[in-house]
Design a protein around this motif. Structure first.
Motif, PDB file in Angstrom:
ATOM      1  N   ALA A 197       1.135  -1.105   0.370  1.00 41.65           N
ATOM      2  CA  ALA A 197       0.469   0.108   0.195  1.00 41.65           C
ATOM      3  C   ALA A 197       0.847   1.456  -0.121  1.00 41.65           C
ATOM      4  CB  ALA A 197      -1.268  -0.067   0.872  1.00 41.65           C
ATOM      5  N   ASP A 198       2.046   1.050   0.434  1.00 41.77           N
ATOM      6  CA  ASP A 198       2.848   2.342   0.468  1.00 41.77           C
ATOM      7  C   ASP A 198       4.049   1.878   1.454  1.00 41.77           C
ATOM      8  OD1 ASP A 198       4.374   4.273   1.638  1.00 41.77           O
ATOM      9  OD2 ASP A 198       2.316   5.965   2.000  1.00 41.77           O
ATOM     10  N   PRO A 199       5.286   1.882   0.736  1.00 42.93           N
ATOM     11  CA  PRO A 199       6.709   1.351   1.270  1.00 42.93           C
ATOM     12  C   PRO A 199       6.935   1.887   2.133  1.00 42.93           C
ATOM     13  CG  PRO A 199       6.713   1.582  -0.962  1.00 42.93           C
ATOM     14  CD  PRO A 199       5.348   2.540  -0.650  1.00 42.93           C
ATOM     15  N   ARG A 200       6.244   3.546   2.644  1.00 43.13           N
ATOM     16  CA  ARG A 200       6.846   4.018   3.629  1.00 43.13           C
ATOM     17  C   ARG A 200       6.180   3.419   4.777  1.00 43.13           C
ATOM     18  NH1 ARG A 200       5.236   9.821   1.075  1.00 43.13           N
ATOM     19  NH2 ARG A 200       3.512   8.018   0.388  1.00 43.13           N
ATOM     20  N   LEU A 201       5.089   3.387   4.604  1.00 45.66           N
ATOM     21  CA  LEU A 201       4.505   2.357   5.605  1.00 45.66           C
ATOM     22  C   LEU A 201       5.047   1.117   6.294  1.00 45.66           C
ATOM     23  CD1 LEU A 201       2.256   2.817   7.916  1.00 45.66           C
ATOM     24  CD2 LEU A 201       1.124   1.541   5.747  1.00 45.66           C
ATOM     25  N   GLY A 202       5.416   0.970   5.655  1.00 45.59           N
ATOM     26  CA  GLY A 202       5.982  -0.683   5.268  1.00 45.59           C
ATOM     27  C   GLY A 202       7.097  -0.974   6.638  1.00 45.59           C
ATOM     28  N   MET A 203       7.854   0.363   5.962  1.00 43.61           N
ATOM     29  CA  MET A 203       9.336   0.805   6.833  1.00 43.61           C
ATOM     30  C   MET A 203       8.930   1.103   8.110  1.00 43.61           C
ATOM     31  SD  MET A 203      12.587   0.463   6.727  1.00 43.61           S
ATOM     32  CE  MET A 203      13.075   0.246   4.764  1.00 43.61           C
ATOM     33  N   THR A 204       7.840   1.762   8.712  1.00 42.43           N
ATOM     34  CA  THR A 204       7.054   1.797   9.656  1.00 42.43           C
ATOM     35  C   THR A 204       7.018   0.655  10.677  1.00 42.43           C
ATOM     36  OG1 THR A 204       7.055   4.161   8.826  1.00 42.43           O
ATOM     37  CG2 THR A 204       5.852   3.653  11.424  1.00 42.43           C
ATOM     38  N   VAL A 205       6.263  -0.521   9.942  1.00 41.56           N
ATOM     39  CA  VAL A 205       6.238  -1.703  10.453  1.00 41.56           C
ATOM     40  C   VAL A 205       6.959  -2.072  10.977  1.00 41.56           C
ATOM     41  CG1 VAL A 205       5.256  -3.669  10.188  1.00 41.56           C
ATOM     42  CG2 VAL A 205       3.509  -1.267   9.453  1.00 41.56           C
ATOM     43  N   VAL A 206       8.499  -2.120  10.011  1.00 41.26           N
ATOM     44  CA  VAL A 206       9.155  -2.901  10.246  1.00 41.26           C
ATOM     45  C   VAL A 206       9.844  -2.160  11.621  1.00 41.26           C
ATOM     46  CG1 VAL A 206      11.730  -2.885   9.718  1.00 41.26           C
ATOM     47  CG2 VAL A 206      10.058  -3.665   7.871  1.00 41.26           C
ATOM     48  N   THR A 207      10.765  -1.315  11.503  1.00 38.98           N
ATOM     49  CA  THR A 207      10.974  -0.497  12.590  1.00 38.98           C
ATOM     50  C   THR A 207      10.176  -0.357  14.237  1.00 38.98           C
ATOM     51  OG1 THR A 207      10.112   1.784  11.982  1.00 38.98           O
ATOM     52  CG2 THR A 207      12.293   1.347  11.303  1.00 38.98           C
ATOM     53  N   GLN A 208       8.894   0.237  14.296  1.00 34.69           N
ATOM     54  CA  GLN A 208       7.925  -0.104  15.469  1.00 34.69           C
ATOM     55  C   GLN A 208       7.874  -1.219  15.613  1.00 34.69           C
ATOM     56  OE1 GLN A 208       5.789   3.475  15.753  1.00 34.69           O
ATOM     57  NE2 GLN A 208       3.450   2.232  15.809  1.00 34.69           N
ATOM     58  N   SER A 209       6.554  -1.838  14.885  1.00 34.45           N
ATOM     59  CA  SER A 209       6.486  -3.018  15.029  1.00 34.45           C
ATOM     60  C   SER A 209       6.968  -4.662  14.990  1.00 34.45           C
ATOM     61  CB  SER A 209       4.909  -3.973  14.548  1.00 34.45           C
ATOM     62  OG  SER A 209       4.729  -2.823  14.259  1.00 34.45           O
ATOM     63  N   VAL A 210       8.192  -4.763  14.239  1.00 31.50           N
ATOM     64  CA  VAL A 210       8.980  -5.664  13.678  1.00 31.50           C
ATOM     65  C   VAL A 210      10.255  -5.747  15.200  1.00 31.50           C
ATOM     66  CG1 VAL A 210      10.075  -6.861  12.453  1.00 31.50           C
ATOM     67  CG2 VAL A 210       7.876  -6.064  12.027  1.00 31.50           C
ATOM     68  N   LEU A 211      10.353  -4.513  14.970  1.00 35.34           N
ATOM     69  CA  LEU A 211      12.171  -4.523  15.761  1.00 35.34           C
ATOM     70  C   LEU A 211      11.422  -3.969  16.615  1.00 35.34           C
ATOM     71  CD1 LEU A 211      14.157  -3.314  12.796  1.00 35.34           C
ATOM     72  CD2 LEU A 211      14.523  -5.721  13.856  1.00 35.34           C
ATOM     73  N   GLY A 212      10.863  -2.619  17.006  1.00 36.27           N
ATOM     74  CA  GLY A 212      10.968  -2.187  18.004  1.00 36.27           C
ATOM     75  C   GLY A 212       9.911  -3.232  19.460  1.00 36.27           C
ATOM     76  N   GLN A 213       8.486  -3.163  18.828  1.00 34.39           N
ATOM     77  CA  GLN A 213       8.081  -4.255  19.995  1.00 34.39           C
ATOM     78  C   GLN A 213       8.267  -5.484  19.974  1.00 34.39           C
ATOM     79  OE1 GLN A 213       3.865  -3.663  18.097  1.00 34.39           O
ATOM     80  NE2 GLN A 213       3.290  -2.752  20.626  1.00 34.39           N
ATOM     81  N   GLY A 214       9.427  -6.534  18.723  1.00 35.85           N
ATOM     82  CA  GLY A 214       9.650  -7.471  19.747  1.00 35.85           C
ATOM     83  C   GLY A 214      10.837  -7.653  20.008  1.00 35.85           C
ATOM     84  N   SER A 215      11.493  -6.365  20.190  1.00 38.08           N
ATOM     85  CA  SER A 215      12.412  -5.913  20.920  1.00 38.08           C
ATOM     86  C   SER A 215      12.116  -6.699  22.597  1.00 38.08           C
ATOM     87  CB  SER A 215      13.367  -5.297  20.854  1.00 38.08           C
ATOM     88  OG  SER A 215      14.220  -5.020  19.589  1.00 38.08           O
ATOM     89  N   LEU A 216      10.974  -5.912  22.549  1.00 44.30           N
ATOM     90  CA  LEU A 216      10.424  -5.165  24.289  1.00 44.30           C
ATOM     91  C   LEU A 216       9.722  -6.630  24.478  1.00 44.30           C
ATOM     92  CD1 LEU A 216       7.582  -1.913  24.152  1.00 44.30           C
ATOM     93  CD2 LEU A 216      10.922  -2.853  25.099  1.00 44.30           C
ATOM     94  N   LEU A 217       8.629  -7.041  23.563  1.00 48.48           N
ATOM     95  CA  LEU A 217       8.307  -8.292  23.631  1.00 48.48           C
ATOM     96  C   LEU A 217       8.907  -9.911  23.886  1.00 48.48           C
ATOM     97  CD1 LEU A 217       5.573  -8.576  20.892  1.00 48.48           C
ATOM     98  CD2 LEU A 217       5.065  -8.557  23.476  1.00 48.48           C
ATOM     99  N   ARG A 218      10.496 -10.342  23.386  1.00 50.23           N
ATOM    100  CA  ARG A 218      11.627 -11.126  23.895  1.00 50.23           C
ATOM    101  C   ARG A 218      12.628 -10.302  25.039  1.00 50.23           C
ATOM    102  NH1 ARG A 218      13.723 -14.730  19.633  1.00 50.23           N
ATOM    103  NH2 ARG A 218      13.082 -15.379  17.626  1.00 50.23           N
ATOM    104  N   LEU A 219      12.512  -9.342  25.000  1.00 50.93           N
ATOM    105  CA  LEU A 219      14.589  -8.828  25.890  1.00 50.93           C
ATOM    106  C   LEU A 219      13.741  -8.863  27.185  1.00 50.93           C
ATOM    107  CD1 LEU A 219      16.395  -7.775  23.182  1.00 50.93           C
ATOM    108  CD2 LEU A 219      16.515 -10.027  23.993  1.00 50.93           C
TER     109      LEU A 219
END
Length: 931
Positions: free
Chosen positions: A395-417
């Motif tokens: 839908a929007d590559p900029r939105l996709g990159m936001t999902v990467v940094t916020q949801s996958v890496l950011g929240q992923g770190s909080l959940l994992r670590l």
């Protein structure tokens, strides 16, 4: 009428947090768990253990690792009770089963459910088993291959002490043996392109050397209440048959310590006896997936388990995979339409100025977040996380990159670590609600490979129980995406911990508040935005000068600080780095799905553009571009290559799910930690990013100036794919490290033979297996020759890094090549997918023919028929073109520019695109390019 079976998994599949979440949502399950655990508590048969009900059904339930660190027997008793309770709920909802299937020590719960034991007697057996296992040596490794190949690997590298302990499916086994011998087998498997993951179980099982432990467990069983007759037939994967009244069940259950469990064999027996419906009694999903694999083609149904049963009703997992499931993953029927509606709410806008772009992206992000489950639930579902990223990026590559940094890496770190989830729960909730935006800051602007030695320092202050974050030198300034939109903003920051005694510890992640409504917080300095034209987001350099971070926001994992502020870390610095960066595993597991989606959509847009754009060329004026063979080769090839990429992406999701079900010990890091975090997933990341960039770039070129228009998103798609060459783990470093690791662990033996027929599905994987073997041999000789002269490691490897990268790339390409026949085997027979897979393999061979000939992997005669085979491949795919377009295309209302219903700005001619155009939200667009 269906003939049903309830299946009881073994010790290796007990996702504790999935159970807790399911119980929180499902009142019947919660009541059943409480009743069973109270029966266990009242029986006093499980020793002096804490009550599982108080732990698992409380306000702050433990994770799997925390439960495992509890008293001996707690985990086994909790697992046993959960299976018994879950089976009661299944029986109440869907009727009593006609038979029970027990895998390994799932026999304890199965015999209880069959009426052979009381709940308390079964708990006593589970507690006794735990005592025996605590004294049982060895380990277990999950390996991605069939029984014959697993036995061969065990024989070649196991020193006669590694055995096949479980056959889970035709493509998955568990090996048991001494940990050092398992490590050798794992190395050999990795060198041959097979996944091999050490299970997070500190004991062996299903191994012939455990005869003494088997005797001890049989004594435990005979010392407890006798095992009575079963009221429901019980089939045992260890016995390979149905138990009969003549069986000595205490001896047969004890056999689980020394005899293998063979799931395909016992499932074939159940199917032959007419059993048609299968449900897993427990919160896991591995047994259900394996059963579906074993029962493919029998007409049996394996129903979804885990949270699906309790949260949203029953979902059937068919034994065959549909093309939609391959491309997008398996989901509840409402998940993808919900994503579609959220992304269609705000049509795509170029919005060049940051003042316009940031509010627009924020609105789109808020709409997307409202459509997604909470972070913990989303991360528990690799298919769901991958779909969210893929649809957002399309839908929007900029939105996709936001999902990467916020949801996958950011929240992923909080959940994992996060050591205690409640310490970051408010922030997780705020991100889910869109009230807090976070990024991920690992890169330091002044040094290459900065992730290997973070210069940013977090010093602990015991008097206030907080860390103080500092940028030690100019080279240590962080660089990454930080939203400019006003409001609370933060980031997960990678820094080196220093305790109160001044001792430097390992590299950890910290949740840091960067800014609020009034701007940057004290001690945070943000540079002006750094323009990045390929993917226009808000990138900044970030400096820290005394930023205070509460101890609860130290993502400590299993490390700790004592009352005096001294750091206690059970891991080595290398392993700590691997653990901190392990969130990359989540990214590598889901990113290929997004990259494949971008490649498919780019190919579809280019095909449609070429179909409706007429040429004035002298050869055939008035004909569409797509009538020209050169254009067909490029764009039909792009569709085939995108399909191959989609098959690799589906496998990456499967590997991520498998990795989450076990916690393998990390391998030694080499040039970078990526292969140690996850060798196959890091390989998929590097391979898929390169392939997507190549496919999208070719589609752009074939669309002329229209391919450069921002409104069509091809430039954004290319920027997104290209950015993941250095981002998410530098792909070149990944290949270097893969090559070094493969060389270090290469075992004896040669590659498999290559079929003579280029049309054989196994031809291309076999060629790449031979190529990997050839490159490994060459590199082994070259490094040995340089090392003999007394060269340092740098002097040995410096001239050979490109060759190491070539070996790493060959390994990754081999994994992807094997995914094509694997995917076809799971799909219903179809001419379109067969043609796509065949053409993709031939094109890959054509692209690498130079390297194959240069290294003498193939002789020229072995490629003699390749060109003609390629031409036949294009002809074979051409009749299926519209069918492939429909399958690959995303809905018009999320991929066409704002105010342009068919992709053309006002004032340009429409052409024939509207005639016969399908309607509906999922119909393919007639056109997608402004002229």
């Amino acid at each position: 009428m269906p003939v049903s079976v309830h299946m009881f998994p073994g010790q290796g599949d007990f996702p504790v947090q999935v159970l807790s979440r399911a119980a929180a949502r499902d009142g019947a399950l919660r009541r059943a768990l409480r009743a069973v655990y109270e029966e266990i508590d009242a029986s006093a048969g499980a020793g002096a253990l804490p009550s599982p009900a108080a732990l698992l059904l409380g306000a702050d339930p433990p994770g799997g690792r925390e439960l495992a660190r509890g008293p001996v027997g707690l985990q086994q008793v909790a697992h046993y009770g959960a299976a018994v309770a879950w089976q009661r709920v299944l029986a109440a909802r869907y009727g009593p089963p006609d038979a029970l299937l027990a895998v390994s020590f799932g026999e304890l719960a199965a015999l209880t459910a069959a009426g052979a034991w009381t709940v308390g007697a079964g708990a006593r057996a589970a507690y006794g088993l735990a005592g025996v296992l605590a004294r049982t040596p060895g380990g277990l490794t999950l390996i991605g291959c069939g029984e014959a190949r697993a036995a061969e690997l065990a024989a070649r590298a196991g020193g006669g002490r590694v055995a096949v302990g479980c056959v889970n499916s035709p493509r998955e086994c568990v090996l048991g043996g001494p940990p050092d011998r398992l490590a050798a087998v794992e190395g050999l498997a990795a060198a041959e392109g097979l996944s091999a993951v050490r299970l997070h179980l500190p004991f062996g099982s299903h191994h012939p050397e455990l005869g003494r432990q088997r005797g001890e467990f049989e004594e435990v069983l005979r010392g407890g209440p006798p095992i009575g007759p079963t009221a429901v037939p019980v089939y045992s994967a260890v016995a390979g048959r149905r138990y009969t009244p003549a069986d000595d069940l205490a001896a047969r259950v004890a056999d689980c310590l020394v005899r293998p469990a063979h799931l395909p064999r016992v499932l074939a027996l159940l199917a032959a006896h007419g059993h048609t419906d299968y449900r897993e009694a427990g919160p896991g999903s591995a047994l259900g997936r394996n059963a579906a694999d074993c029962l493919r083609g029998t007409g049996a149904r394996v129903h979804g388990t885990g949270e699906e049963d309790s949260e949203r009703g029953q979902r059937t997992v068919t034994t065959d995979r549909t093309l939609d499931e391959l491309l997008h993953g398996r989901h509840h029927p409402g998940r993808l339409p919900c994503l579609h509606r959220a992304l269609a709410r705000y049509p795509y806008r170029v919005a060049e100025a940051a003042a316009e772009r940031e509010p627009y992206l924020y609105r789109r992000l808020r709409a997307l977040l409202r459509a997604l489950p909470a972070a913990a639930d989303l991360h528990a579902d690799p298919d769901g996380l991958a779909a969210a990223l893929a649809w957002a990026a399309v839908a929007d590559p900029r939105l996709g990159m936001t999902v990467v940094t916020q949801s996958v890496l950011g929240q992923g770190s909080l959940l994992r670590l996060a050591g205690a989830r409640k310490g970051v729960a408010p922030e997780l909730g705020a991100v889910d609600a869109g009230d807090l935006r976070i990024g991920y800051l690992v890169t330091e602007a002044g040094r290459a490979s900065s992730h290997l030695g973070a210069g940013t320092v977090a010093e602990f202050r015991p008097e206030r129980r907080e860390f103080v974050l500092r940028t030690a030198e100019e080279a240590d300034v962080k660089f990454g995406g930080v939203p400019q939109y006003p409001g609370p903003r933060g980031a997960v920051v990678i820094a080196r911990a220093v305790d109160a005694a001044g001792r430097a510890g390992g590299v950890f992640a910290f949740l840091v508040r960067l800014a609020d409504h009034d701007g940057p917080r004290p001690g945070v300095a943000l540079s002006p935005p750094v323009p990045v034209g390929a993917l226009p987001l808000s990138y900044h350099r970030v400096r820290f000068d005394g930023v205070r971070v509460p101890e609860a926001h130290w993502l400590r994992d299993d490390a700790d600080l004592d009352a005096d502020g001294r750091l206690h870390d059970p891991r080595t610095p290398e392993d700590r780095l691997r653990r901190t960066l392990a969130v990359g595993q989540d990214l590598w597991g889901v990113l290929p799905t997004a990259l494949a989606a971008l490649a498919r959509q780019s190919a579809v847009l280019a095909v449609r553009h070429s179909r409706h754009r007429e040429t004035r060329a002298a050869l055939a004026p008035g004909t569409p571009l797509l009538a020209h063979r050169s254009q067909q080769r490029a764009l039909l090839g792009a569709l085939a290559d995108a399909f191959a990429l989609s098959c690799a992406a589906a496998r990456a999701r499967e590997l991520l799910a498998a990795a989450r079900e076990s916690d393998a010990a990390g391998a030694e890091s080499g040039f970078a930690p990526w292969a140690a975090v996850s060798r196959p997933l890091s390989a998929y990341k590097a391979h898929c990013a390169d392939e997507a960039e190549r496919i999208i770039a070719e589609c752009q070129r074939r669309c002329g100036h229209a391919g450069l228009a921002d409104g069509n998103r091809l430039a954004g798609y290319h920027g997104f794919a290209r950015s993941f060459d250095p981002a998410g783990g530098d792909s070149r470093l990944i290949r270097y490290d893969l090559g070094r690791a493969l060389l270090a662990e290469a075992g004896p033996g040669g590659p498999p033979p290559v079929p003579a027929d280029l049309g054989d599905p196994g031809w291309w994987p076999a060629v790449l297996a031979r190529h990997q073997h050839t490159l490994t041999d060459w590199l082994r000789r070259a490094t040995a020759e340089r090392a003999r002269g007394g060269a340092t490691p740098f002097e040995v490897w410096n001239p050979l890094l490109d060759r190491a990268a070539e070996l790493g790339a060959a390994y990754a390409a081999r994994l992807a090549a094997e995914d094509l026949p694997r995917a076809l085997a799971a799909l219903p027979p179809d001419g379109a997918t067969d043609a796509l897979a065949h053409l993709a393999a031939l094109r890959a061979a054509d692209r690498t023919a130079g390297a194959l000939l240069r290294h003498r992997t193939l002789a020229p005669g072995e490629l003699a028929g390749l060109e003609n085979a390629l031409e036949r491949g294009y002809d074979r795919l051409l009749p299926h073109l519209e069918q492939v377009e429909r399958a690959f295309a995303f809905p018009d209302d999320i991929v066409l520019p704002e105010g342009s219903p068919d992709g053309f700005p006002e004032g340009f001619p429409d052409g024939p695109a509207r005639e016969g155009r399908p309607e509906g939200p999922n119909a393919p667009s007639g056109r997608g390019f402004p002229e």
